[in-house]
Design an enzyme around this catalytic site. Structure first.
Site, PDB file in Angstrom:
ATOM      1  N   ARG A  29       0.827  -1.207   0.000  1.00  0.00           N
ATOM      2  CA  ARG A  29       0.000   0.000   0.000  1.00  0.00           C
ATOM      3  C   ARG A  29       0.865   1.262   0.000  1.00  0.00           C
ATOM      4  O   ARG A  29       1.028   1.913  -1.018  1.00  0.00           O
ATOM      5  CB  ARG A  29      -0.950  -0.010   1.210  1.00  0.00           C
ATOM      6  N   ASP A  30       1.444   1.608   1.102  1.00  0.00           N
ATOM      7  CA  ASP A  30       2.224   2.843   1.190  1.00  0.00           C
ATOM      8  C   ASP A  30       3.436   2.801   0.264  1.00  0.00           C
ATOM      9  O   ASP A  30       3.861   3.833  -0.256  1.00  0.00           O
ATOM     10  CB  ASP A  30       2.680   3.066   2.633  1.00  0.00           C
ATOM     11  N   HIS A 221       5.859   5.014  12.318  1.00  0.00           N
ATOM     12  CA  HIS A 221       6.013   4.881  10.869  1.00  0.00           C
ATOM     13  C   HIS A 221       7.114   5.865  10.463  1.00  0.00           C
ATOM     14  O   HIS A 221       6.858   7.040  10.208  1.00  0.00           O
ATOM     15  CB  HIS A 221       4.683   5.227  10.188  1.00  0.00           C
ATOM     16  N   HIS A 223      10.373   7.304   8.254  1.00  0.00           N
ATOM     17  CA  HIS A 223      11.024   7.367   6.943  1.00  0.00           C
ATOM     18  C   HIS A 223      12.514   7.636   7.137  1.00  0.00           C
ATOM     19  O   HIS A 223      12.918   8.271   8.116  1.00  0.00           O
ATOM     20  CB  HIS A 223      10.402   8.465   6.084  1.00  0.00           C
ATOM     21  N   CYS A 254       5.853   9.037  -0.119  1.00  0.00           N
ATOM     22  CA  CYS A 254       4.524   9.625  -0.149  1.00  0.00           C
ATOM     23  C   CYS A 254       4.423  10.490  -1.395  1.00  0.00           C
ATOM     24  O   CYS A 254       5.220  11.423  -1.542  1.00  0.00           O
ATOM     25  CB  CYS A 254       4.233  10.464   1.097  1.00  0.00           C
ATOM     26  N   ASN A 263      10.988   5.158   2.728  1.00  0.00           N
ATOM     27  CA  ASN A 263      10.374   4.284   3.724  1.00  0.00           C
ATOM     28  C   ASN A 263      11.446   3.422   4.380  1.00  0.00           C
ATOM     29  O   ASN A 263      12.383   2.964   3.719  1.00  0.00           O
ATOM     30  CB  ASN A 263       9.349   3.359   3.060  1.00  0.00           C
TER      31      ASN A 263
END
Length: 316
Positions: A29-30, A221, A223, A254, A263
């Site tokens: 997903r991300d 989460h 980065h 993103c 990520n």
């Protein structure tokens, strides 16, 4: 003989850290939503299956957003239907009531909602102001709870915003507290542009727990845009966090935030956790087989330092 065959990294448990953590795998997903190269539904299903076979306990399988808004997420219904039998949780992201209806129709057993701490990113990412976004998210959470579906909440731009600069911790606490009141089961705190450092991570977590949010509800989460992701994870571990997001091969970022690359690679996270003697249930050797396959499908280089170390020329 490889480092893994030699039993490296040698586990050296540290007092005060969690003995076990849960990793949320974000690549389907991300990760994919930020990549220029799109892959087929069948390849997405294959990715989820490979990750589940590697022991990944949670794999975010897709996002029920408008395909014209985020083209890489087209076909999320088919992906979810195609992975119903995997031995992993497969939550999906939903942006509003319509997305929730689509997700439920596709058999979603777990969902996530998304909010930005800052006004600028709410407009860039969700195309609405924060107030509207909050109202929509609250509606989804309440519908999900009424139907018995677990709900994760994402907060983005927790540690800094590319348009607004530093983010007030008090605003993070306000929005996080609201989401807890709505009924989310856990909250993932997003360092969307990778500007956090360990002290700020600890300070933010301390403010949230002081406001009455249990540490076991909070995830990170991170980065790696500025090379701080693992340091920030370690700060989270020291604060008692047991939930971390990562993306195999380091794919994604993103698409709606300037400079939001990097990520945290799942392989790098698992390597560090293995070295700390913290259990994840994930097979690092299996992950290292996924990295080159996925990177090839996306026509992009692997950014995981662990994968590069093991794969050498094959990682390019």
């Amino acid at each position: 003989m490889s480092a893994l065959e030699l039993g490296l990294p040698a586990p050296a448990p540290e007092a005060g850290l969690p003995q076990q953590v849960t990793i949320w795998e974000m690549a389907p997903r991300d990760g994919l939503q930020a990549e220029a190269q799109q892959i087929s539904v069948d390849t997405k299903i294959d990715l989820v299956r490979r990750l589940a076979a590697a022991g990944m306990p949670v794999i975010e399988a897709g996002s029920f957003v408008r395909p014209d808004r985020v083209p890489p997420m087209a076909g999320s219904e088919d992906v979810l239907l195609g992975v119903r039998d995997v031995a992993a949780r497969t939550p999906v992201l939903v942006p509003n009531a319509k997305g929730f209806e689509r997700a439920v129709a596709a058999g979603a057993q777990e969902i996530a909602v998304f909010l930005s701490v800052t006004e600028s990113f709410s407009s860039a990412n969700l195309s609405v102001d924060r107030g509207t976004a909050e109202a929509r998210a609250m509606e989804v959470v309440r519908e999900a709870r009424a139907t018995g579906l677990p709900v994760r909440g994402y907060l983005s731009m927790v540690f800094g915003d590319p348009w607004e600069g530093p983010v007030a911790t008090g605003e993070v606490v306000r929005l996080a507290s609201e989401m807890v009141e709505w009924g989310v089961d856990e909250l993932s705190l997003g360092d969307t542009i990778g500007v956090a450092t360990p002290g700020l991570v600890k300070e933010t977590l301390a403010a949230l727990t002081a406001a009455g949010i249990p540490i076991d509800m909070l995830g990170l989460h991170m980065h790696d845009t500025y090379g701080q992701a693992l340091a920030n994870v370690y700060a989270g571990l020291q604060s008692g966090v047991r939930i971390f997001d990562a993306s195999v091969a380091g794919v994604g970022g993103c698409p709606f935030a300037k400079s939001a690359t990097g990520n945290l690679a799942t392989e790098d996270l698992v390597w560090m956790l293995n070295g700390l003697g913290i259990k994840t249930g994930i097979d690092l050797t299996a992950l290292l087989q996924i990295s080159p396959w996925l990177s090839s499908a996306l026509d992009r280089p692997i950014t995981s330092r662990v994968a590069i170390a093991f794969l050498g020329e094959d990682a390019k």
